[in-house]
Design an enzyme around this catalytic site. Sequence first.
Site, PDB file in Angstrom:
ATOM      1  CB  SER A  85       1.030 -12.900  -3.835  1.00 31.59           C
ATOM      2  OG  SER A  85       1.679 -13.876  -3.061  1.00 31.59           O
TER       3      SER A  85
ATOM      4  CB  THR B 101       2.780  -4.722   7.165  1.00 35.97           C
ATOM      5  OG1 THR B 101       2.027  -5.890   7.440  1.00 35.97           O
ATOM      6  CG2 THR B 101       4.174  -4.880   7.734  1.00 35.97           C
TER       7      THR B 101
ATOM      8  CB  SER C 157       3.896  -9.823  14.670  1.00 41.77           C
ATOM      9  OG  SER C 157       4.509 -10.723  13.769  1.00 41.77           O
TER      10      SER C 157
ATOM     11  CB  ILE D  54       2.444  -2.651  -0.018  1.00 41.70           C
ATOM     12  CG1 ILE D  54       2.591  -1.976   1.353  1.00 41.70           C
ATOM     13  CG2 ILE D  54       1.007  -2.612  -0.530  1.00 41.70           C
ATOM     14  CD1 ILE D  54       1.903  -2.672   2.510  1.00 41.70           C
TER      15      ILE D  54
ATOM     16  CD  GLU E 167      -2.095 -12.159   3.955  1.00 41.00           C
ATOM     17  OE1 GLU E 167      -2.935 -12.150   4.870  1.00 41.00           O
ATOM     18  OE2 GLU E 167      -2.162 -11.457   2.944  1.00 41.00           O
TER      19      GLU E 167
END
Lengths: 388, 265
Positions: free
Chosen positions: A95, A136, A142, A167, A367
Site C-alpha cells: 500500500s 475519501t 463510494s 488516508i 480502492e
Amino acid sequence: MRRFDGFDYMDIDAQLSEDERLVRDSVRSFVEEMVLPEIHLHYDRGTFPKDLIEPLSKLGVFGATINEYGCAGVNNVSYGLMMQELERGDSGVRSFASVQSALVMYPIYAFGSTEQKDKWIPAMAKAEAIGCFGLTEPDYGSNPEGMITTAVEDGNEYVINGAKMWITNGSMADVAVVWAKLDGKIRGFIIEKDRPGFEAKEMSFKLSLRASDTSELIFSDCRIPKDNILPESGGLKSPLMCLSQARYGIAWGAVGAGMACLHEAIEYSKERIQFDRPIGAFQLTQHKLADMATELTAAQLMALRLGRLKDEGKVDFAQISMAKRNNVRKALEIARTARTVLGANGVTGEYHAMRHMCNLESVDTYEGTYEIHTLIIGHKLTGLEAYT
Amino acid sequence: MKIGVMVKNVPDTESKIKLSADRKSIEMQGVKFVMNTYDEFAVEEALQLKEKLGADTTVTVFSLGPERLVETLRTALAMGADAAVHLTDPAFEGGDSIANAKVLAKAAEAEGFDLILGGKQGIDFDSAQTLSAVAEFLGMGQAQVVTDIEVGGDNTSLKVRRRIEGGDEIVDVTLPAIISCEKGLNEPRYASLPGIMKAKKKEIKKLGLSELGLSADEVGAAGSGTQVVGYSPLKERPPVKMLEGGPAEQAKELVRLLREEAKVL
C-alpha cells in the site's frame, strides 16, 4: 519449511520477459530478506516499517513506470510483478508503494505543471518526500462526487476546508495530493504538511493493515499558493484515473498475498502430522489446496492479461475493476482457507495467513469496494447504471 | 583499473536435484539456476571498488557455459557491471575445472585485467579449483577466501584479509592478481529496477572457440584430465524415533535401544 519460490502451476513464467523476471526476482529477494523477518512484529505493534523506505527507493520501486526523472521506466507487467512481491510480504508495504507511486507521483506526473513535476517526482522517487492521497471523506466513500471539501480562491491563494479519511501514509507524508471542489468542480491540489491549517491524525485501533499508517487529514482554512493546484486536473475523472493505476497494482498485489498463503498452507500440510499422517495426505486438505491453487492461477492469468493490455494502451477501467474485484476476493478466500489448514497455529502471527487475511479485508473494501466494482462490471455488461 | 569478475550459475538451493538414469549427470530440466552465492560477493566487491576508484574503473563479468547463463550475466549487469562476456561453444561442454580455466584465462588475457574476482567456490560441485587454475594460466598472484580488500595508494597493490582457522591472515597482493571471495566481504546489492532497465541495453558479447584462438582438443571433455564417472546419493537417514513417557522411562528406554538396537553400549 521450503523457502518461498512463487507459485506457477501453469508455467506463467514462460510468458514473462527476461527483465520482467529479473524485476520480480529482485523484489522477491528484497522482501524475503528485508521485509519478512520483522513485518509480523510491526503488525503486532501497529507500526509501519519506516526503515524500509530508503532501501525501497534504492530498489527503484517508487514511480517505477515513469521513464524520466531518474525513475526506472519499467512496463506495467513489471510494475505488477513488483506489487505482487511486495504484497507477498505485507499489504501495508505494498500500500505504501502503491500510494507513493500510483496516487501521488502519477497525478503530479499526469496533471502537474513542469515546475511541480521537477520539484516532486525526483524527490519522491528518492523517498526524500513521502506522499499521500486525499479523496475519501468521512461521509463520502463510494460516492466521492459528493465530497464537501472545498477550495476557495482568495487573492494569490486557495483556502482549503474539509476532512479526508482512511488516508494511507497520512501522518508520515510530507505532501498530500488532495481533491477538493473549486467552484463546484473537483480539482487536485498539492498541499505540503507544514501549511498552517493542515493537520494529520493517525487512526488507532485498526484490526487490519496494522503495519500501515492510516490517518485522517483535516484542513481548517489551510492556505496554499495558487501554484499548488494541479493545472491539468478537472472533474472526478482525474482522481478516478489515479485509482485505475492503483487498482491495477492491487490486482497484482492480491496475487502475492494469495501466493504467500498457499505456499504456507502447502508446506504446513506436508509437515503437520495427525493420525500418523501429514494432513496434506487427507482428502479434505487436498480439496482446499486444489481450490486455492486453481483460484490463484486464474487470478495470476487475469493480472498478466490485464498488464499486457495496459502495456498496449488498450486497458479500460472496467477490466481493471474485474481483476481488482476478483483477485482480492479470491486472495481473501485463499487466506481464510489457508488459516484453516494451519489449524490453531494459523491464528498466531508466527504464520502469515491470518495477517494477510486481516489485511485483505481492507483491500477488499478500499480502492473501490467489491460491491462498487460489481456495479462497474454490471454497467459495462448491460449499459445500465445501478449505482444509485 | 580494469576489473574482471568470473561468475557461474548454480541450482537454487531449494531445487530438488535428480540424477539421470545412468547416474553420470544431473537432470537440468525444471531446475532453477541462480548466481553462485560467492560470485555475488565478487560482483558486489567489484562494484564497490568501481564506486571508490571512480569512473575510469570498469567491471566486466565473464561466464562459461550454456545459454541459461545469460540471465546470470544480465543480473550482474543490472547490479551495475559495465560489460558481460559469455563464453559459449559446443566444444566447451563437459570440461573439468582445469579445462574451463583454460577458456576463462584465454578470454581474460585478451582484456588485460588488473584484478580478477570470483567466488571462493561454486556451491554446486564445490571443486574450488577454477580461479586458482586461471591464476596459474595467467601467471598472476592469487589470494583465496578473502573477507576484506583494501586498494593500495597507487592502485598497483591490494591489502587483503584471508579467513583462516582461528583468525585472519593479512596479505599484500601485487596487481595484476586474482582474488577469491568469501562470505563476509560485503552485502551484495539487489539489482534495482533502473539497473535492470539499463542492463537491457547492454550487450552480452559471445565468444567461442575460434574467437579465443583455442583448439577443440584442449577444452571441454577432450581437454579434461578428470572425468566424472558417476554420482551416488548419500544413504537416507532412518526416521527419528520419539520416545514416550516421563524422563526416567525415556532414559531407560534410550539406554535399552542404544544397547540392543544400535549396539553402541
